[in-house]
Design a protein around this motif. Sequence first.
Motif, PDB file in Angstrom:
ATOM      1  N   GLY A 101       5.339  13.370 -14.637  1.00 25.59           N
ATOM      2  CA  GLY A 101       3.942  13.377 -14.256  1.00 25.59           C
ATOM      3  C   GLY A 101       3.216  12.258 -14.960  1.00 25.59           C
ATOM      4  N   GLY A 102       1.950  12.079 -14.646  1.00 28.07           N
ATOM      5  CA  GLY A 102       1.174  11.012 -15.262  1.00 28.07           C
ATOM      6  C   GLY A 102      -0.231  10.969 -14.701  1.00 28.07           C
ATOM      7  N   THR A 103      -0.923   9.881 -14.974  1.00 33.01           N
ATOM      8  CA  THR A 103      -2.306   9.693 -14.545  1.00 33.01           C
ATOM      9  C   THR A 103      -2.435   8.357 -13.821  1.00 33.01           C
ATOM     10  N   LEU A 104      -3.106   8.393 -12.686  1.00 34.70           N
ATOM     11  CA  LEU A 104      -3.427   7.177 -11.952  1.00 34.70           C
ATOM     12  C   LEU A 104      -4.907   6.885 -12.135  1.00 34.70           C
ATOM     13  N   VAL A 105      -5.234   5.668 -12.549  1.00 29.46           N
ATOM     14  CA  VAL A 105      -6.616   5.264 -12.773  1.00 29.46           C
ATOM     15  C   VAL A 105      -6.987   4.193 -11.753  1.00 29.46           C
ATOM     16  N   PHE A 106      -8.044   4.459 -10.979  1.00 24.75           N
ATOM     17  CA  PHE A 106      -8.580   3.493 -10.023  1.00 24.75           C
ATOM     18  C   PHE A 106      -9.782   2.807 -10.664  1.00 24.75           C
ATOM     19  N   GLY A 107      -9.703   1.485 -10.776  1.00 23.73           N
ATOM     20  CA  GLY A 107     -10.840   0.739 -11.287  1.00 23.73           C
ATOM     21  C   GLY A 107     -11.878   0.513 -10.204  1.00 23.73           C
ATOM     22  N   PRO A 108     -13.003  -0.066 -10.540  1.00 22.60           N
ATOM     23  CA  PRO A 108     -14.047  -0.351  -9.542  1.00 22.60           C
ATOM     24  C   PRO A 108     -13.495  -1.209  -8.410  1.00 22.60           C
ATOM     25  N   GLY A 109     -13.721  -0.779  -7.197  1.00 23.19           N
ATOM     26  CA  GLY A 109     -13.283  -1.525  -6.029  1.00 23.19           C
ATOM     27  C   GLY A 109     -11.831  -1.358  -5.672  1.00 23.19           C
ATOM     28  N   GLU A 110     -11.040  -0.595  -6.423  1.00 21.73           N
ATOM     29  CA  GLU A 110      -9.615  -0.428  -6.148  1.00 21.73           C
ATOM     30  C   GLU A 110      -9.403   0.734  -5.176  1.00 21.73           C
ATOM     31  N   SER A 111      -8.581   0.484  -4.193  1.00 12.14           N
ATOM     32  CA  SER A 111      -8.368   1.503  -3.168  1.00 12.14           C
ATOM     33  C   SER A 111      -6.931   1.987  -3.082  1.00 12.14           C
ATOM     34  N   LEU A 112      -5.995   1.402  -3.841  1.00 12.11           N
ATOM     35  CA  LEU A 112      -4.599   1.800  -3.702  1.00 12.11           C
ATOM     36  C   LEU A 112      -3.885   1.651  -5.039  1.00 12.11           C
ATOM     37  N   ARG A 113      -3.198   2.706  -5.451  1.00 16.38           N
ATOM     38  CA  ARG A 113      -2.365   2.677  -6.654  1.00 16.38           C
ATOM     39  C   ARG A 113      -1.017   3.307  -6.318  1.00 16.38           C
ATOM     40  N   SER A 114      -0.051   3.174  -7.215  1.00 22.53           N
ATOM     41  CA  SER A 114       1.271   3.745  -6.942  1.00 22.53           C
ATOM     42  C   SER A 114       1.973   4.087  -8.236  1.00 22.53           C
ATOM     43  N   PHE A 115       2.963   4.950  -8.127  1.00 23.21           N
ATOM     44  CA  PHE A 115       3.851   5.283  -9.237  1.00 23.21           C
ATOM     45  C   PHE A 115       5.253   5.460  -8.687  1.00 23.21           C
ATOM     46  N   GLU A 116       6.217   5.502  -9.556  1.00 19.41           N
ATOM     47  CA  GLU A 116       7.617   5.528  -9.146  1.00 19.41           C
ATOM     48  C   GLU A 116       8.331   6.726  -9.744  1.00 19.41           C
ATOM     49  N   VAL A 117       9.193   7.347  -8.953  1.00 17.07           N
ATOM     50  CA  VAL A 117      10.035   8.455  -9.404  1.00 17.07           C
ATOM     51  C   VAL A 117      11.485   8.049  -9.188  1.00 17.07           C
ATOM     52  N   GLU A 118      12.291   8.175 -10.235  1.00 16.41           N
ATOM     53  CA  GLU A 118      13.690   7.748 -10.160  1.00 16.41           C
ATOM     54  C   GLU A 118      14.534   8.794  -9.433  1.00 16.41           C
TER      55      GLU A 118
END
Length: 895
Positions: A101-118
Motif C-alpha cells: 500500500g502507499g499514498t498518491l499525492v496529486f500536486g496543483p494541476g496534476e491529473s494522473l498518477r500511478s504506482f506499481e505492484v510486482e
Amino acid sequence: MALSYNAGVLSRRDAWVPLVNQPVVAPVVAAPRIAAPPPSQPPRSRGNDVVQFLSRTFYYTEKENALIRVARVGSLYGQCSVNWRTEDGSAQQGQKYHGGGGTLVFGPGESLRSFEVEIIDDDFFDSNLEFEVVLEDARNCVIEPASARSTIMIMDDDLFPANELEEELKKEDEAGLYKIGWTVLWSFMRFSYGHVREIRWKTNVVLLLSMLGNAYYLGTIFIRVYLVDTVLNPRDEESSSRLLIPGDRNGTAVALALAWILPNFVLLASDYFEMAVLEMGFNIRYYLRVNLFRKYLYYTQQSRSRVPIQDLKISMMDDIPELVSEGYLIVFELWAMLGKIACIAFFMLRKHPSSALPLFAYPVILAIYLRCTYHRRLDLMAKEGEGQSDTTGVVMELNTSRRLLSLYDGNSVAVRNFEEILHHQRSLTMDLKRFQFWNAQVIPWITLLAIGSYMASSPKVVLSGGTSLGSFLATVNVYKDLGDRFSTILKGFTALSKSISPLCGITLQLNYETEVPAKKEVFQRRESFTLDWLTQHAPSGASLDDIPIVFMDATIVHSPSMKRKAFSAEAPQGSIIQVAGHHDVGKMTLLQLISGHLSPSTGEVVISPHLEILYVAHEPLFIQNAGLFCNLHMISTVDEMGGVNIERGLRILRRLQLDKPWIKEMYESEAAALQEVVEASPTSDDGMFGCLAEEEKGEDEEADEDSDAWFDRLSTSERVRFQLARAFVANPHVLAINRPVQDLDDDMRQAVLSCMKEFTQNRGLEVDDGLDIQQRRPRTIIFTTADSVQIDMVDTIWRLSADSGVVVERPPKAFAMQAGASGLATPATSITPRHPCRSMPAVISPRQQSDVAMSARIMPATMISPRQQPTVVPPRMISPGEQPGLGSQRPQFFP
C-alpha cells in the motif's frame, strides 16, 4: 473528424516527474503528472475533485509488473492525496504478487498518477487470477464510489499440467494425448504435488503413515509362524527355550494376542488422522473445478463451441472426481500394496527362497497385460463417455426445448430419439463392462494356479524338512495375500490408465484459448489512446470527461452497412445517440463494436478505459436459479448486499412501471430475507445464488404460484423493461441498448425514454451516492431503433443503410414539444415521416451538453408521470462555435 493518435508514441509520457517519496510496501514507480495550468483563483468547490482508477480492470501477464494509474478530475486546484492498498482475490499475496500500500499525492494541476505492484512469475499453471487495489482515505478530494476498486487481471502463460507438453497441447488433439497418456498423468501428479495448496506436506505424511500398516502386516506374518512352530509345538523340546516367557506357553500366547491387538489402536488413530486432517481429494477437486469454471467464463466463442455445456457438466461432476480419485489418490493405495509386497518378499526369501518365483512372474505378466490392453481400454472409455455426453445433452436441452416441442406436437418424436440414444449408450457401456470383467480375472487365476502348484509340492517340501509346517501354512496364506495385493495393484494401474481419458479431456479444456489476451490488447490500445489524448489536451484543461468514443475507419465484413464504407466518427460523453436503420443493416453489430463484444475487421474503435460499457440485448435474460431481487441487482452472494441500495432499486422499478403488488412484495421479501442473513452472519457466503430464490421458501404455501419461475409471470413488455431496469441499476458510463422501445405502447415508451433522458442529464438514474452532478462521470446512451422511428430527445443520429453506410445526422429539431405528451418521442400511432437531415460533420462537447442542461434547469425525468401533462422547458442547443456557459473554462474539443 475522428481524432488520430499513435499508440507507439511514448516520449511525452516518459518525461513525467517521479513521485514524492512516500512510505509504501509495494514499489511506486515514476508516475505521470499530466498537468493543466492551475486556475488563477481558487474555485468555490475546492476539495471536491474526484479521484478514481483509470480503468476498472487492468490486464498484465506474469512476466510484467502491474502499473496502476489513478486519475483526478475537477478543478485540479491545490494538492490532494489518496491512500491505496492491495487486497487478495483469486490471486494470493506472496504467491502471485507482492502486495502492499502507499499514498498518491496529486500536486496543483496534476491529473494522473500511478504506482506499481510486482507480479510473481512461476512455472505452474493457473487460470487467469486477479487481485484488487483499493483507494481510500482521500484528503482534499473525494473518491468516485463506483471506481474506488480496480481489478488486476494476471494472465498466466503456463500450460496445464506442464509446459514440457507444449508441442502436443498446441495440436489440440485428444487422441494424440492418449499416445503420451502416462507422461501426461505423471505431469498431473507432479503438478498436484507441487502446486495445489497443502498437497505436498499431506502427501509426504500419508506415505509415511502407510508404512505403519506395512510394518504391522509383516509382524503378523512372523507371529503366525512363531505361534505354530513354537508356542503350539510342544513336541519340539527346544521350543520351550524360544518362548517369550520361558516355560509358560499360555503367557506367551497372551503376549502374542496383545501384540496382535494393541497396534491396531495406533493404526486406528493414524487412519482417523488421515481422514480428518490429511484428506486431499477436496483440495485437488476444488482447484480443478474453480479453474475450469473460471476458464470457461473467459472462453472465446470458438473455444466455447468445442465444449458444449453438457461436456462441461460431465467434466465438473464426473471426470474431475474420477481423475482425482483414480489419477492421484490411488497412488497411496498402490504405495501401501507395494509395501506389503515388499514385506511378503522379505518373508519368502528368508524362509523359503524357491517359493518366491511368483514375485517375479506377477510384475512381468502385469506389465505385458497393461501394455496390450491400454489403447483398447481408452478407446472403449472414450466411446462410453461420448454416449454419456449425448444423453446428458438431450436432458439438459429439454429445459429450453420442451415448450417448442409441445407447441409443434414433437414430444413423441423426442421420446423415440431419446430411446435410441439410450440403447446406443447401453451397447457402449456393455462393451466396456465386458472388457473390465475379463480384465478382473487375470490375477485371481494366476494366484489360483500358483497356490495349487505349491500345494502339490507340499509332501516334498514339508516332509523332507525343507521347511516347517508353520512356514508352509504361512506361505500358502502369503500366496493368497500376494495374489490379492497384485490384484489390487492391477486394479490400481487400471484405474490410473482409466484416469488418462478424463485427464486428456480436462487438459484440453484448461488450455483452450480465452478472450483475455484480446482484452489485454484492447486495454493497452485504449490506455495508450487516453494517455496520448490527455497529454495532447492537458494545456487546455481537458479531463477524462472530455474524451470521446472514437471510430477510426472501422469496417466489419458481415455488416451490410460497414463492409464497404469505413465509419469514422466521435461520440462525446454525455450524449444520446440513436442508431437507426432498416432490419439487417448492422445496428446490433455497431453496438457490439462499442461494447467490445466484437472487433472491427479493419480500423479501430477506441474508448477510454475508465468507461464502463454495458450492452443490453433485446432478448430478456435472467439468471434461472436467482430471485427477482438478485436478478435486478446482479448479486451472487450475500456478502455483496453491502453495496446494494434497496430503495433505489424500488424507485427504478416504479419509474419503469414495474410496481405491481406481487413484484413489489417479492422484491421486498427477498431483500428482507437477505438482510436477515447478513445481520445474522456478516461473513456468510452461501455460494452463487444459493440463498436468493425466495420463491422456493414458500413452496409449500404457494405451490400453485411456484410451478413456474417468477419471470414467467412477467409479460413480454415487463421482461424488456426489467432488463432495462437492471441496466439502470448497474449505472454504467455507457449504455448500448438494442431496441429499447420496440413494441412498447405510448405510455411505456414515454416511461423508458424519460428514464434514458434523466440517465444522461443527471449522470445516473435515481442516484444518491452523495456526489453532485458535476462530480459524477457523464453518462452516454447509444440505442437502436427502426429507420422510421423519430425520437426528439437524441443529440445525434447514426443512420445505417447498405448503400450509404453509416451517416451521422443531426435531428431536425432539438426537443419537440407536443401537447399532452412529455416531448420525448413521436407516438407510435402517429409516427411522422423522416425529414431530410443534413449530414452532421460535428458533434457537441459533453461538457457543453451538461452545462446547457444545468443552466436551462430542466425538470428531471423522475418528476414526470406518464399520466401527467407537464410543460417541459427545452434546453437551448449550442452551435459548434458557441462557448458554453458553465464550462467556459474548457475549450471546444470537437470543432
